[in-house]
Design an enzyme around this catalytic site. Sequence first.
Site, PDB file in Angstrom:
ATOM      1  CB  SER A 195      -0.904  -0.038   1.178  1.00  0.00           C
ATOM      2  OG  SER A 195      -0.196   0.096   2.399  1.00  0.00           O
ATOM      3  CG  HIS A 241      11.809  -2.802   3.032  1.00  0.00           C
ATOM      4  ND1 HIS A 241      11.057  -2.133   3.932  1.00  0.00           N
ATOM      5  CD2 HIS A 241      10.927  -3.508   2.330  1.00  0.00           C
ATOM      6  CE1 HIS A 241       9.691  -2.024   3.514  1.00  0.00           C
ATOM      7  NE2 HIS A 241       9.537  -3.082   2.725  1.00  0.00           N
TER       8      HIS A 241
END
Length: 184
Positions: A15, A53
């Site tokens: 998201s 990440h």
Amino acid sequence: MTPRDLTFVIGGARSGKSAHAERLASDSALPVTYIATARVSGDAEFAARIAHHRARRPAHWSLVEADSDLAGAIAQHDAPGQCLLIDCLTLWLANLLCPADGVAPPLSQYHAQSAELEAALTEARGKIIVVSNEIGLGVVPLGEATRLYVDELGRINQRVAALSSAATLMVAGLPLALKGAGHA
């Protein structure tokens, strides 16, 4: 007394919640410590997610890996004029309820660690940004262990949101202010 500076960022998978939280941390202009809760395993696909990440984060940010003792990591690294970015409660809970050795602890042990986390967030003196997944929007999951996980994540998300001075729901990369800045 200085008001708590705790921001909660929640959303579904992919998201944009981690990227949004990282922008908030960068925009704070404070030294950032990234507290990663992922347990590194032999899973190549998950290792690639972790690498993604890592590559996205600024090199000057500090990194702390706290797969289960999240309260301890917060207490150790929190300080005025510092920003802690915790990513994420979802994996922290998975580490607690589904440990690497496969021996699930008694639920009372998780509840004690959850209470320690809440206390650490309540006592924090710096800026804290907490990321979590919203996984309770679908059907009731099959299986006792999965229902326990969904229920406990929903409970900890509610408690962290209640402690937060700001909360944002991420949907399709768009932030929706639920509480605090930008919320009417």
